[in-house]
Design an enzyme around this catalytic site. Sequence first.
Site, PDB file in Angstrom:
ATOM      1  N   LEU A 154      48.321   2.003   0.982  1.00  0.00           N
ATOM      2  CA  LEU A 154      49.276   1.787   2.074  1.00  0.00           C
ATOM      3  C   LEU A 154      49.253   3.061   2.908  1.00  0.00           C
ATOM      4  O   LEU A 154      48.598   4.023   2.520  1.00  0.00           O
ATOM      5  CB  LEU A 154      50.665   1.512   1.494  1.00  0.00           C
ATOM      6  CG  LEU A 154      50.765   0.167   0.758  1.00  0.00           C
ATOM      7  CD1 LEU A 154      51.990   0.113  -0.135  1.00  0.00           C
ATOM      8  CD2 LEU A 154      50.779  -0.990   1.754  1.00  0.00           C
ATOM      9  N   LYS A 155      49.977   3.060   4.004  1.00  0.00           N
ATOM     10  CA  LYS A 155      49.902   4.247   4.852  1.00  0.00           C
ATOM     11  C   LYS A 155      50.949   5.287   4.431  1.00  0.00           C
ATOM     12  O   LYS A 155      51.844   5.658   5.205  1.00  0.00           O
ATOM     13  CB  LYS A 155      50.008   3.870   6.323  1.00  0.00           C
ATOM     14  CG  LYS A 155      48.724   3.174   6.798  1.00  0.00           C
ATOM     15  CD  LYS A 155      48.702   2.923   8.278  1.00  0.00           C
ATOM     16  CE  LYS A 155      48.376   4.134   9.099  1.00  0.00           C
ATOM     17  NZ  LYS A 155      46.939   4.500   9.094  1.00  0.00           N
TER      18      LYS A 155
END
Length: 294
Positions: A154-155
Amino acid sequence: MSAPTASVWMDGEVRPMSDAVSPLLAHGLHYGTGVFEGIRVYETDRGPAVFRLDAHMDRLARGAELLGMTVDTAAMGASVATLLRANRLTSAYVRPVAFYSGGGLGLDLGPLQATQAVCVLPWTSHLGDAASETGVAVRVSPMRRISAAALPPLKLTGTYANACVAKLEAVRAGYEEALFVDDEGFVVEATGENVFLVKDGRVVAVEHQDALPGITRDTVATMAGAERRRVTLEELLDADEVFLTGTSAEVAPVTRLEGRGRLAVGPVTRALRARYQDVVHGRTAEAEQWLTWA
Ligand code: PMP
């Protein structure tokens, strides 16, 4: 990435950038306990449009949930239109970020407070605008991408130290971008883009459990009717065309690949690049589902 912008959104308010400051002891600064997104706003005939805003906000929410952080993605999303107007921009790079900012430096995230912010910045490409025309030189990184078993892809802000160090190594070796490959020789992704190959006219979107589920990748794979599957480095090196996808890079041909040498910008990449531009600028019917007019 870009020149500073005058107004930003922070914790529910539009403020001058100079007032949007973060404490030196912000947890996120020390441990990378934050989450961010990169979103583009394009000019269309019907005014500025945010590309795939909902998908970006969903991915931000998944990262926040992993960190046990509450974020108001609806308010963050709504701030984009306000900030475009406040900063007199009709195209932009949008950077929402949420990070732990208060409550101490302990590793238990439970008691911490988060800051949420959205910046809209005048657009400049991180690979350089020329890259999407002339192509990118890609080095096969000697480093590994953080595995999904260690941190889901994920970021999360902290994860990007992995990408930055791999990119530094590639740039020092005379390339522009690094390609992560896993221990078994499967292609993962580049530091800020997903990977595609074209062989005998067929398009393959590289899939890997450790790679960020890219929104551009999904867009391009949908447009191209691409197969989505795992690919070995050997297969990539044998492809007719290789290209990268990402919010910043859009569809960027790979014109030098370590272990393969030079590659021409192929006809499939060229056609998909053009079609992607039509989609993000709202020039095709398929774009409707992906655009939010700001
Ligand atoms: N992989 C990584 C590690 C990235 O940072 C990005 C950029 N967000 C991508 C792939 C491409 O994802 P997207 O198309 O959603 O921008």
